[in-house]
Design a protein around this motif. Sequence first.
Motif, mmCIF file in Angstrom:
data_model
loop_
_atom_site.group_PDB
_atom_site.id
_atom_site.type_symbol
_atom_site.label_atom_id
_atom_site.label_comp_id
_atom_site.label_asym_id
_atom_site.label_seq_id
_atom_site.Cartn_x
_atom_site.Cartn_y
_atom_site.Cartn_z
ATOM 1 N N PHE A 1 0.834 -1.207 0.000
ATOM 2 C CA PHE A 1 0.000 0.000 0.000
ATOM 3 C C PHE A 1 0.869 1.257 0.000
ATOM 4 C CE2 PHE A 1 -2.196 3.445 2.146
ATOM 5 C CZ PHE A 1 -3.357 3.537 1.409
ATOM 6 N N ASN A 2 1.928 1.242 0.790
ATOM 7 C CA ASN A 2 2.811 2.407 0.869
ATOM 8 C C ASN A 2 3.543 2.684 -0.436
ATOM 9 O OD1 ASN A 2 2.075 3.025 3.485
ATOM 10 N ND2 ASN A 2 3.703 1.800 4.390
ATOM 11 N N SER A 3 3.558 1.720 -1.343
ATOM 12 C CA SER A 3 4.208 1.952 -2.634
ATOM 13 C C SER A 3 3.248 2.566 -3.659
ATOM 14 C CB SER A 3 4.796 0.648 -3.178
ATOM 15 O OG SER A 3 3.781 -0.246 -3.546
ATOM 16 N N ILE A 4 1.964 2.705 -3.310
ATOM 17 C CA ILE A 4 1.001 3.356 -4.192
ATOM 18 C C ILE A 4 1.323 4.856 -4.217
ATOM 19 C CG2 ILE A 4 -1.446 3.917 -4.540
ATOM 20 C CD1 ILE A 4 -0.897 0.969 -4.944
ATOM 21 N N SER A 5 1.352 5.434 -5.409
ATOM 22 C CA SER A 5 1.654 6.866 -5.504
ATOM 23 C C SER A 5 0.613 7.569 -6.371
ATOM 24 C CB SER A 5 3.057 7.071 -6.077
ATOM 25 O OG SER A 5 3.141 6.507 -7.357
ATOM 26 N N VAL A 6 0.507 8.849 -6.159
ATOM 27 C CA VAL A 6 -0.414 9.674 -6.951
ATOM 28 C C VAL A 6 -0.059 9.516 -8.426
ATOM 29 C CG1 VAL A 6 -1.099 12.056 -7.450
ATOM 30 C CG2 VAL A 6 -0.776 11.317 -5.085
ATOM 31 N N GLY A 7 -1.101 9.333 -9.245
ATOM 32 C CA GLY A 7 -0.905 9.179 -10.679
ATOM 33 C C GLY A 7 -0.916 7.740 -11.157
ATOM 34 N N MET A 8 -0.839 6.773 -10.237
ATOM 35 C CA MET A 8 -0.902 5.363 -10.645
ATOM 36 C C MET A 8 -2.288 5.057 -11.200
ATOM 37 S SD MET A 8 1.175 3.249 -7.715
ATOM 38 C CE MET A 8 1.133 1.679 -8.537
ATOM 39 N N SER A 9 -2.350 4.141 -12.131
ATOM 40 C CA SER A 9 -3.633 3.776 -12.727
ATOM 41 C C SER A 9 -4.380 2.767 -11.853
ATOM 42 C CB SER A 9 -3.421 3.188 -14.119
ATOM 43 O OG SER A 9 -2.826 1.908 -14.014
ATOM 44 N N ARG A 10 -5.674 2.667 -12.080
ATOM 45 C CA ARG A 10 -6.514 1.706 -11.379
ATOM 46 C C ARG A 10 -5.987 0.276 -11.622
ATOM 47 N NH1 ARG A 10 -11.771 2.569 -9.820
ATOM 48 N NH2 ARG A 10 -11.903 4.390 -11.153
ATOM 49 N N LYS A 11 -5.558 0.011 -12.858
ATOM 50 C CA LYS A 11 -5.035 -1.307 -13.208
ATOM 51 C C LYS A 11 -3.769 -1.633 -12.404
ATOM 52 C CE LYS A 11 -3.415 -4.054 -17.081
ATOM 53 N NZ LYS A 11 -2.998 -4.082 -18.470
ATOM 54 N N GLU A 12 -2.879 -0.654 -12.244
ATOM 55 C CA GLU A 12 -1.656 -0.874 -11.463
ATOM 56 C C GLU A 12 -1.979 -1.177 -10.006
ATOM 57 O OE1 GLU A 12 1.796 1.854 -13.428
ATOM 58 O OE2 GLU A 12 0.044 2.944 -12.648
ATOM 59 N N GLU B 1 -3.291 -4.750 -9.771
ATOM 60 C CA GLU B 1 -2.194 -5.718 -9.895
ATOM 61 C C GLU B 1 -1.395 -5.820 -8.611
ATOM 62 O OE1 GLU B 1 0.042 -4.452 -13.303
ATOM 63 O OE2 GLU B 1 -1.493 -5.129 -14.715
ATOM 64 N N LEU B 2 -1.207 -4.696 -7.943
ATOM 65 C CA LEU B 2 -0.393 -4.668 -6.729
ATOM 66 C C LEU B 2 -1.151 -5.166 -5.501
ATOM 67 C CD1 LEU B 2 2.424 -3.805 -5.743
ATOM 68 C CD2 LEU B 2 1.446 -1.563 -5.239
ATOM 69 N N LEU B 3 -2.377 -4.673 -5.296
ATOM 70 C CA LEU B 3 -3.117 -4.961 -4.058
ATOM 71 C C LEU B 3 -4.273 -5.943 -4.213
ATOM 72 C CD1 LEU B 3 -3.377 -1.359 -2.577
ATOM 73 C CD2 LEU B 3 -1.716 -3.133 -2.011
ATOM 74 N N GLY B 4 -4.692 -6.200 -5.436
ATOM 75 C CA GLY B 4 -5.852 -7.062 -5.642
ATOM 76 C C GLY B 4 -7.144 -6.289 -5.444
ATOM 77 N N GLU B 5 -8.254 -7.021 -5.468
ATOM 78 C CA GLU B 5 -9.575 -6.405 -5.292
ATOM 79 C C GLU B 5 -9.692 -5.784 -3.903
ATOM 80 O OE1 GLU B 5 -12.404 -5.923 -7.131
ATOM 81 O OE2 GLU B 5 -11.292 -6.589 -8.886
ATOM 82 N N PRO B 6 -10.342 -4.621 -3.799
ATOM 83 C CA PRO B 6 -10.512 -3.985 -2.492
ATOM 84 C C PRO B 6 -11.555 -4.708 -1.634
ATOM 85 C CG PRO B 6 -11.654 -2.733 -4.174
ATOM 86 C CD PRO B 6 -10.915 -3.819 -4.886
ATOM 87 N N SER B 7 -11.541 -4.423 -0.355
ATOM 88 C CA SER B 7 -12.538 -4.970 0.570
ATOM 89 C C SER B 7 -13.900 -4.348 0.299
ATOM 90 C CB SER B 7 -12.153 -4.677 2.023
ATOM 91 O OG SER B 7 -10.894 -5.195 2.327
ATOM 92 N N TYR B 8 -13.907 -3.080 -0.068
ATOM 93 C CA TYR B 8 -15.156 -2.363 -0.353
ATOM 94 C C TYR B 8 -14.868 -1.220 -1.311
ATOM 95 C CZ TYR B 8 -13.366 0.945 3.088
ATOM 96 O OH TYR B 8 -12.571 1.830 3.778
ATOM 97 N N LYS B 9 -15.923 -0.758 -1.954
ATOM 98 C CA LYS B 9 -15.828 0.401 -2.842
ATOM 99 C C LYS B 9 -16.833 1.430 -2.355
ATOM 100 C CE LYS B 9 -14.408 -2.220 -6.874
ATOM 101 N NZ LYS B 9 -14.729 -2.593 -8.258
ATOM 102 N N VAL C 1 -4.833 7.546 -9.383
ATOM 103 C CA VAL C 1 -4.837 7.768 -7.938
ATOM 104 C C VAL C 1 -4.630 9.251 -7.650
ATOM 105 C CG1 VAL C 1 -3.622 7.287 -5.771
ATOM 106 C CG2 VAL C 1 -3.957 5.457 -7.444
ATOM 107 N N VAL C 2 -5.493 9.795 -6.788
ATOM 108 C CA VAL C 2 -5.384 11.192 -6.379
ATOM 109 C C VAL C 2 -4.812 11.284 -4.964
ATOM 110 C CG1 VAL C 2 -6.658 13.346 -6.014
ATOM 111 C CG2 VAL C 2 -7.416 11.744 -7.752
ATOM 112 N N ARG C 3 -5.217 10.335 -4.112
ATOM 113 C CA ARG C 3 -4.817 10.394 -2.701
ATOM 114 C C ARG C 3 -4.935 9.013 -2.084
ATOM 115 N NH1 ARG C 3 -8.765 13.604 0.955
ATOM 116 N NH2 ARG C 3 -9.517 13.811 -1.152
ATOM 117 N N THR C 4 -4.145 8.742 -1.063
ATOM 118 C CA THR C 4 -4.256 7.532 -0.274
ATOM 119 C C THR C 4 -4.378 7.929 1.187
ATOM 120 O OG1 THR C 4 -1.876 7.282 0.017
ATOM 121 C CG2 THR C 4 -2.841 6.187 -1.891
#
Length: 146
Positions: free
Chosen positions: A54-65, A68-76, A136-139
């Motif tokens: 999760f900490n490697s997610i950065s602003v500007g990453m695509s939804r697809k990236e 691939e990194l974290l898998g499906e979310p727990s909720y949307k 990604v805009v924010r985490t």
Amino acid sequence: MNLKQPQQQILPGILVLIVLLVYFYPKIAATENYFPLYPGIDTIYPPKFSVHKFNSISVGMSRKEVLELLGEPSYKGENYFYTKDTNYGIDLEHDGYRVDDTRWGYGIDDGCRGWCDFAWVTYSILFDSESSNAKVVRTGREIVYN
């Protein structure tokens, strides 16, 4: 020389520990306190999720990236009570609940498997739109007390 046997030295410590557990367990178990020694004690994360990833997610990453990194979310969306596993038979998209695909959350309440009820931790990712090429805009990280 008169040495105490190891059992005689350990027994008082064990008795003190038992008394402390009996006294404090009911207070801790039902208060939704945050447990800093193990923050995720009362949280269920998706199989691919890790805080390091999760900490490697950065602003500007695509939804697809992110997928691939974290898998499906727990909720949307904003409401972490309506997850794919605990929506209580509600068809969210057809029963008036909007599944907002601009916010993904990783981590839901576990209830500490019935033993206690600590605060739990969820990690969220905010996207700029609901389109498939959203960025990604924010985490963020949130401690939930409920």
